[in-house]
Design a protein around this motif. Sequence first.
Motif, PDB file in Angstrom:
ATOM      1  N   SER A 112       0.490  -0.928   0.070  1.00 11.62           N
ATOM      2  CA  SER A 112       0.138  -0.549   0.247  1.00 11.62           C
ATOM      3  C   SER A 112       1.104   0.842   0.518  1.00 11.62           C
ATOM      4  CB  SER A 112      -1.109  -0.284   1.316  1.00 11.62           C
ATOM      5  OG  SER A 112      -1.431  -1.503   1.480  1.00 11.62           O
ATOM      6  N   PRO A 113       1.276   1.296  -0.600  1.00  6.66           N
ATOM      7  CA  PRO A 113       2.439   3.012  -0.984  1.00  6.66           C
ATOM      8  C   PRO A 113       1.627   3.571  -1.392  1.00  6.66           C
ATOM      9  CG  PRO A 113       2.588   1.270  -3.017  1.00  6.66           C
ATOM     10  CD  PRO A 113       2.144   0.171  -1.944  1.00  6.66           C
ATOM     11  N   TYR A 114       1.816   5.020  -1.002  1.00  2.00           N
ATOM     12  CA  TYR A 114       0.956   6.287  -1.607  1.00  2.00           C
ATOM     13  C   TYR A 114       2.162   7.938  -1.153  1.00  2.00           C
ATOM     14  CZ  TYR A 114       0.774   6.848   4.051  1.00  2.00           C
ATOM     15  OH  TYR A 114       1.027   6.528   5.050  1.00  2.00           O
ATOM     16  N   PRO A 115       1.272   8.806  -2.131  1.00  2.00           N
ATOM     17  CA  PRO A 115       2.312  10.334  -1.997  1.00  2.00           C
ATOM     18  C   PRO A 115       2.179  10.807  -1.259  1.00  2.00           C
ATOM     19  CG  PRO A 115       0.076   9.820  -3.729  1.00  2.00           C
ATOM     20  CD  PRO A 115       0.807   8.891  -3.369  1.00  2.00           C
ATOM     21  N   LEU A 148       5.716  -5.399   6.264  1.00  2.00           N
ATOM     22  CA  LEU A 148       6.777  -4.878   7.880  1.00  2.00           C
ATOM     23  C   LEU A 148       7.205  -6.559   7.801  1.00  2.00           C
ATOM     24  CD1 LEU A 148       4.250  -3.130   9.840  1.00  2.00           C
ATOM     25  CD2 LEU A 148       5.890  -2.428   8.095  1.00  2.00           C
ATOM     26  N   TYR A 149       8.670  -6.114   8.211  1.00  2.00           N
ATOM     27  CA  TYR A 149       9.591  -7.830   8.242  1.00  2.00           C
ATOM     28  C   TYR A 149       8.511  -8.421   9.859  1.00  2.00           C
ATOM     29  CZ  TYR A 149      12.421  -7.003   4.755  1.00  2.00           C
ATOM     30  OH  TYR A 149      12.875  -6.678   3.290  1.00  2.00           O
ATOM     31  N   GLY A 171      -5.381   0.763  16.952  1.00  2.00           N
ATOM     32  CA  GLY A 171      -6.788   0.817  16.600  1.00  2.00           C
ATOM     33  C   GLY A 171      -7.686  -0.671  16.458  1.00  2.00           C
ATOM     34  N   ASN A 172      -7.678  -0.732  15.452  1.00  5.00           N
ATOM     35  CA  ASN A 172      -8.288  -2.114  15.092  1.00  5.00           C
ATOM     36  C   ASN A 172      -7.740  -2.235  14.000  1.00  5.00           C
ATOM     37  OD1 ASN A 172     -10.573  -2.674  17.325  1.00  5.00           O
ATOM     38  ND2 ASN A 172     -11.868  -1.085  15.735  1.00  5.00           N
ATOM     39  N   GLY A 173      -6.348  -2.098  13.598  1.00  5.91           N
ATOM     40  CA  GLY A 173      -6.068  -2.444  12.313  1.00  5.91           C
ATOM     41  C   GLY A 173      -5.207  -3.740  12.818  1.00  5.91           C
ATOM     42  N   ARG A 174      -4.556  -4.280  11.181  1.00  8.25           N
ATOM     43  CA  ARG A 174      -4.322  -5.436  11.558  1.00  8.25           C
ATOM     44  C   ARG A 174      -3.083  -5.469  10.298  1.00  8.25           C
ATOM     45  NH1 ARG A 174      -6.780 -10.192  12.935  1.00  8.25           N
ATOM     46  NH2 ARG A 174      -9.329  -9.949  13.754  1.00  8.25           N
ATOM     47  N   LEU A 264      -1.968  -2.566   5.737  1.00  9.16           N
ATOM     48  CA  LEU A 264      -1.013  -2.973   5.957  1.00  9.16           C
ATOM     49  C   LEU A 264      -1.676  -4.512   6.932  1.00  9.16           C
ATOM     50  CD1 LEU A 264       1.249  -1.466   8.031  1.00  9.16           C
ATOM     51  CD2 LEU A 264       1.437  -1.376   6.101  1.00  9.16           C
ATOM     52  N   GLY A 265      -3.111  -4.996   6.346  1.00 10.48           N
ATOM     53  CA  GLY A 265      -3.331  -6.143   6.713  1.00 10.48           C
ATOM     54  C   GLY A 265      -4.098  -6.586   5.781  1.00 10.48           C
ATOM     55  N   ILE A 266      -3.582  -6.853   4.300  1.00  6.52           N
ATOM     56  CA  ILE A 266      -3.490  -7.347   3.350  1.00  6.52           C
ATOM     57  C   ILE A 266      -3.682  -8.614   2.654  1.00  6.52           C
ATOM     58  CG2 ILE A 266      -3.476  -6.989   0.092  1.00  6.52           C
ATOM     59  CD1 ILE A 266      -3.052  -4.370   0.838  1.00  6.52           C
TER      60      ILE A 266
END
Length: 295
Positions: A112-115, A148-149, A171-174, A264-266
């Motif tokens: 998920s890269p972004y500018p 992430l490693y 938060g609730n992110g994965r 980052l949860g893909i």
Amino acid sequence: MSKFSGATIGVTGASGNLGRHVVQHLQASGAKRIVAISRSPDKLHDLASPNVEFRSGSFDEPAGLAAAFAGIERLLIISTADVLGRMRQQINAAEAAVKAGVKHIAYTSIVSPYPDTDHAAAIPNSHYWTETTIAASGVDFSLLRNNLYTDFLIPAAQHAIATGALYHATGNGRRAFVTREDCAAAAAAALLNAEGKHVYDIGGQDALSAEDLAALLTTISGRAVNAVNVSPEALRSGLTQAGVPEVMAGALTRFDVDASKGYLGIVSGDFDRLVRRKPRSVADFLTVHKAAIVK
């Protein structure tokens, strides 16, 4: 046999942790001609074999990359460690590869890269613009969007187990953590087999929340570890107070913010298809490294 085992395959950053593993995977997979490129080729002697050539090359010296990339058909560009300077360095490498006639560029990006011009977003921003440069060049490519490693969880796990608290701003992110070794295996597989233009999300087999990770650390250590959600500002302040450099503290905090947004949860299955096996799980990795995280 791999489709491109007979091609001349180049690997930049070959003396680094990831690059060294990629070269070893290529050797083990039967690659016939490997060019290991590094600013310090004298550090590559342990990789010496009849099918490996060492070359000097620096992304800060684009004029010299013409010789470093000469004759290479398939090239892996490994992102650099210079958080604020890496975009210029990586674009230098991509443009030099195209001029040298490289037919397929593989690049170690991030999921998920972004500018974004904020310094805290320097990592996703640099990856976004490097990807854009490669995609616009017209050559075939494999954009390896590594998550992430898992390896970087070791110091976080040490602190969490010692204090009983896993501080985070997700938060609730994965996060679908993936080992550096698996990223190397995926890169080698793409160099040996990928055709055309592809974007691969390279991540673990599961996406874990901070609560999942805290529960896992509790099980492995036998000590209670609780996930403690804090604000991004508090996390960044805590990291700098612990001695993390300001630029890196900002980048690490941004990773947590991105995780909270779902970036980052893909879990894609791309690793499985490239490497033809499952990626190593976080539980397995941390269990194997229990002696390092439980003091």
